[in-house]
Write a protein that holds these residues in place. Structure first.
Motif, short mmCIF file in Angstrom:
data_model
loop_
_atom_site.label_atom_id
_atom_site.label_comp_id
_atom_site.label_asym_id
_atom_site.label_seq_id
_atom_site.Cartn_x
_atom_site.Cartn_y
_atom_site.Cartn_z
N ALA A 64 0.83 -1.21 0.00
CA ALA A 64 0.00 0.00 0.00
C ALA A 64 0.86 1.25 0.00
N VAL A 65 1.94 1.25 0.79
CA VAL A 65 2.85 2.41 0.82
C VAL A 65 3.53 2.58 -0.54
N PHE A 66 3.96 1.47 -1.13
CA PHE A 66 4.61 1.53 -2.45
C PHE A 66 3.65 2.11 -3.49
N LEU A 67 2.42 1.65 -3.48
CA LEU A 67 1.44 2.15 -4.45
C LEU A 67 1.17 3.63 -4.24
N PHE A 68 1.05 4.05 -2.98
CA PHE A 68 0.81 5.46 -2.70
C PHE A 68 1.97 6.33 -3.19
N LEU A 69 3.20 5.92 -2.88
CA LEU A 69 4.36 6.71 -3.30
C LEU A 69 4.49 6.74 -4.82
N LEU A 70 4.15 5.62 -5.46
CA LEU A 70 4.22 5.57 -6.92
C LEU A 70 3.24 6.56 -7.54
N ILE A 71 2.04 6.64 -6.98
CA ILE A 71 1.05 7.59 -7.49
C ILE A 71 1.47 9.02 -7.19
N ALA A 72 1.95 9.26 -5.97
CA ALA A 72 2.34 10.62 -5.58
C ALA A 72 3.55 11.10 -6.35
N PHE A 73 4.47 10.18 -6.71
CA PHE A 73 5.69 10.57 -7.40
C PHE A 73 5.50 10.67 -8.90
N ASN A 74 4.38 10.18 -9.39
CA ASN A 74 4.13 10.22 -10.83
C ASN A 74 4.26 11.64 -11.33
N ARG A 75 5.05 11.85 -12.36
CA ARG A 75 5.30 13.21 -12.85
C ARG A 75 4.07 13.83 -13.49
N TRP A 76 3.05 13.02 -13.78
CA TRP A 76 1.82 13.58 -14.35
C TRP A 76 0.78 13.88 -13.28
N THR A 77 1.18 13.72 -11.98
CA THR A 77 0.25 14.06 -10.90
C THR A 77 0.32 15.56 -10.66
N TRP A 78 -0.68 16.28 -11.17
CA TRP A 78 -0.67 17.73 -11.11
C TRP A 78 -1.36 18.21 -9.84
N ILE A 79 -0.96 19.40 -9.41
CA ILE A 79 -1.74 20.10 -8.40
C ILE A 79 -2.94 20.70 -9.13
N THR A 80 -4.12 20.17 -8.86
CA THR A 80 -5.32 20.57 -9.59
C THR A 80 -6.20 21.51 -8.78
N GLN A 81 -5.67 22.00 -7.64
CA GLN A 81 -6.38 22.98 -6.83
C GLN A 81 -7.77 22.48 -6.44
N ASN A 82 -7.78 21.29 -5.88
CA ASN A 82 -8.98 20.70 -5.31
C ASN A 82 -8.55 19.85 -4.12
N PRO A 83 -9.48 19.25 -3.37
CA PRO A 83 -9.10 18.50 -2.16
C PRO A 83 -8.12 17.35 -2.38
N LEU A 84 -7.98 16.86 -3.61
CA LEU A 84 -7.00 15.80 -3.87
C LEU A 84 -5.57 16.26 -3.62
N ASP A 85 -5.35 17.57 -3.64
CA ASP A 85 -4.01 18.10 -3.40
C ASP A 85 -3.50 17.74 -2.01
N TRP A 86 -4.41 17.50 -1.08
CA TRP A 86 -4.02 17.14 0.28
C TRP A 86 -3.16 15.88 0.29
N LYS A 112 -1.03 14.87 -1.78
CA LYS A 112 0.35 15.12 -2.21
C LYS A 112 1.24 15.47 -1.02
N LEU A 113 0.67 16.05 0.03
CA LEU A 113 1.46 16.48 1.17
C LEU A 113 1.95 15.32 2.03
N PHE A 114 1.46 14.12 1.79
CA PHE A 114 1.90 12.96 2.57
C PHE A 114 3.10 12.26 1.94
N SER A 115 3.56 12.76 0.80
CA SER A 115 4.74 12.18 0.16
C SER A 115 5.92 13.14 0.34
N PRO A 116 7.02 12.70 0.97
CA PRO A 116 8.16 13.60 1.20
C PRO A 116 8.78 14.17 -0.06
#
Length: 625
Positions: free
Chosen positions: A277-299, A301-305
């Motif tokens: 689960a941690v690996f999957l989360f970091l993989l999604i958070a580190f994905n270079r296409w994961t944009w800050i879209t200025q909605n609650p999903l941005d929260w 992103k703050l859990f990935s160092p």
């Protein structure tokens, strides 16, 4: 000296001493040392390979003339600018030539003059076009010191990411596996009854179980610092990354301990599940296409160092590595219109505060669960504050001011995103607050014995705040806390085509389904089987997933026949196409279903209390005889 240090360590935290003595074996230390040496060698050979390709004329190494460490860059860009000017001049001369060639403005002398000018400009364009397409910079024109600065930045970034992944994933796996091993050997209960506090024992686990990871990471710090400083990254920014990484490890390791204490029924699979689960989360958070879209999903992103890695390059003279340069434009991140992502200090402070808040909540649950494995993870009072914290954070990210024309999330979209967060939150609350059979039986017996003298308000107080009472009332209060912003937001929102009534009914559906799941889960936890938690999880999962899956398999489309969707576990799919009267009827039906489940739960609690009281009285009478 070493023995004195070990004695002091044992006096400060005996559990840490136990973990350290069990892991600091010669072979384990050799593995940690070998891992760090492997990191040094990997960076050395990467840099050597890049440099060999750069200086070897027989090996291709592509360097664009636009890159800053190409000495021909200014000349090339100047040629490009001059080429653009000549092409514009050529176009103007052609327009003039056609003008003076026409019957109205015919001028032979002007035509001959323009022909000469056009040929001259055309010759210059041809010469520059012979240079312009050659994008590759000659190897002897590369600024080697600046190129090495860029390579050190690349190696610094890769080493940061690799260390981050290994520390979080492997550390999480080790902690969960250690708790599973303690549970399997029966030593966990022995540790619980030791004179140490729960906080001391758990801190010893966090510091001691991944000790070999810590040693390997500390041995890599000199290389990491050297690479960062060689890339002209400021020392304070490097240490800010260390601070965020340490805070991230503390958060994920604390969550790993809590998951390990709650998932003993998985019989050893929990360590793989947690690490995955941690690996999957970091993989999604580190994905270079994961944009800050200025909605609650941005929260999330703050859990990935890695969120602060782009800031480590903002003072350097060259651009950041490719895998960081394409990452999220976090500078646009806001919280209640506060530009927390605008500066490195702002985002680092916000990330650290976020980690501190949720690590604190996890430790509240850890201390409760470690002291008593049968108690709820959170008290009802704590759950109310927890839900309020989540909702405030989500609202802060939902009201960001849009700064990008490509961001199309509207207020309605943000409401749906908050709704999805709340679904996950309340499924977790149901698991955290619901009590098991023995706890409920004790509560029901206590209520049965004192029912004649206890006042009604005392029972209500017990349902709201009590540790052993059913969780239904607490879930209802949490629903009121979570949905109040929805009601207010929907009532105040005015947008053409936005149906307020249907939006309010959508919130009502959420309340009904959550209450049904909470009551159903509590009923299953009253069963006598030893796998109550597994049965409750499976049943609620089936109730939520099977109806929409069956409707999809049967090909029932929401726009053709929305009524079956309204009576399923995902009624929101049919809201857009259903009549308001039918939606109200579906909500009424769900409330009736919840009422029946609540009635059944009340009967079972009363029966359990009566049975327990009779057994207790029978035991007293037999002891007298």
């Amino acid at each position: 000296m070493v023995l004195k240090g070990i004695d002091k360590l044992g006096d400060w935290n005996p559990q840490l001493l136990r973990e350290v003595k069990g892991r600091l074996k010669g072979r384990n230390l050799a593995i940690a040392l070998g891992a760090s040496v492997l990191g040094y060698l990997a960076m050395f050979f990467y840099g050597l390979n890049q440099f060999t390709r750069l200086i070897d004329p027989e090996r291709h190494y592509y360097v664009d003339k636009n890159e800053i460490f190409c000495k021909l860059r200014d000349t090339y860009l100047g040629n490009q600018a001059k080429l653009s000017q000549l092409q514009e001049q050529y176009r103007l001369l052609q327009d003039q030539f056609f003008r003076y060639s026409s019957a109205e403005y015919y001028d032979l002398a002007k035509i001959n003059q323009l022909k000469g000018s056009i040929e001259n400009v055309k010759t210059q364009i041809t010469n520059l076009q012979g240079i312009a397409p050659i994008y590759e910079c000659p190897k002897d024109a590369i600024d080697i010191p600046l190129w090495w600065q860029y390579q050190h930045g690349q190696m610094f970034g890769w080493l940061s990411v690799i260390a981050l992944f290994i520390l979080l994933i492997v550390g999480t796996y080790m902690l969960i596996a250690d708790l599973a091993g303690e549970e399997r050997r029966g030593t966990l209960n022995f540790i619980r009854v030791s004179p140490q506090s729960a906080q001391s024992i758990l801190l010893g686990k966090v510091l001691g179980v991944p000790i070999l990871l810590y040693i390997a990471a500390v041995l890599l710090i000199p290389l990491h610092l050297w690479l960062g400083l060689s890339a002209q990254i400021l020392l304070v920014e490097i240490f800010s990354f260390y601070a965020v990484l340490i805070a991230g490890c503390t958060f994920f390791y604390s969550a790993a301990l809590l998951f390990g204490l709650m998932s003993s029924w998985l019989n050893g699979f929990q360590s793989w599940l947690g690490g995955g689960a941690v690996f999957l989360f970091l993989l999604i958070a580190f994905n270079r296409w994961t944009w800050i879209t200025q909605n609650p999903l941005d929260w999330m992103k703050l859990f990935s160092p890695d969120v602060i890695l782009p800031y480590l390059y903002n003072q350097t003279e060259h651009y950041s590595p490719d895998f960081i340069g394409y990452s999220t434009p976090i500078e646009s991140l806001q919280w209640f219109h506060i530009p927390v992502g605008l500066t490195g200090l702002g985002i680092v402070s916000f990330v650290l505060l976020n980690y501190a808040l949720w690590t604190g909540w996890i430790w509240q649950a850890l201390k409760r669960r470690f002291q008593n494995p049968n108690t709820a993870v959170l008290s009802k009072r704590q759950s109310y504050w927890l839900v309020a914290c989540v909702e405030i954070l989500l609202l802060g990210f939902a009201v960001q001011e849009k700064q990008d024309i490509y961001i199309s999330y509207s207020l309605v979209d943000n409401l749906w995103i908050i709704f999805c967060f709340n679904v996950a939150l309340f499924l977790g609350l149901i698991a955290a607050l619901s009590s098991h059979r023995q706890v409920l039986q004790d509560w029901a017996r206590y209520r049965q014995q004192e029912g004649t003298i206890r006042k009604k308000w005392r029972i209500v107080h017990d349902l709201i705040w009590g540790e052993k009472s059913p969780a239904i009332v607490a879930i209802g209060i949490n629903l009121a806390i979570a949905t109040t912003p929805f009601w207010v937001w929907i009532a105040l929102w005015n947008e053409p085509g936005f149906d307020k009534l249907k939006a309010l009914l959508a919130v009502a559906f959420f309340i009904c389904i959550t209450l049904i799941c909470a009551t159903l889960g509590q009923l299953i936890l009253m069963m006598k089987t030893s796998k109550r938690a597994l049965w409750a999880t499976g049943t609620i999962g089936a109730v939520l997933s099977l109806p929409p899956i069956m409707l999809l398999v049967l090909g029932i489309e929401t726009h053709d026949n929305p009524i079956p969707w309204l009576f399923s576990s995902f009624p929101w799919a049919g809201i857009e196409y259903a009549a308001t009267s039918m939606m109200a009827f579906a909500i009424l039906s769900e409330f009736l279903l919840w009422g029946l489940l609540t009635f059944q739960l009340t009967r079972q609690l009363r029966k359990a209390g009566e049975s327990a009281t009779q057994a207790l009285l029978a035991g007293h009478s037999s002891s007298r005889h």
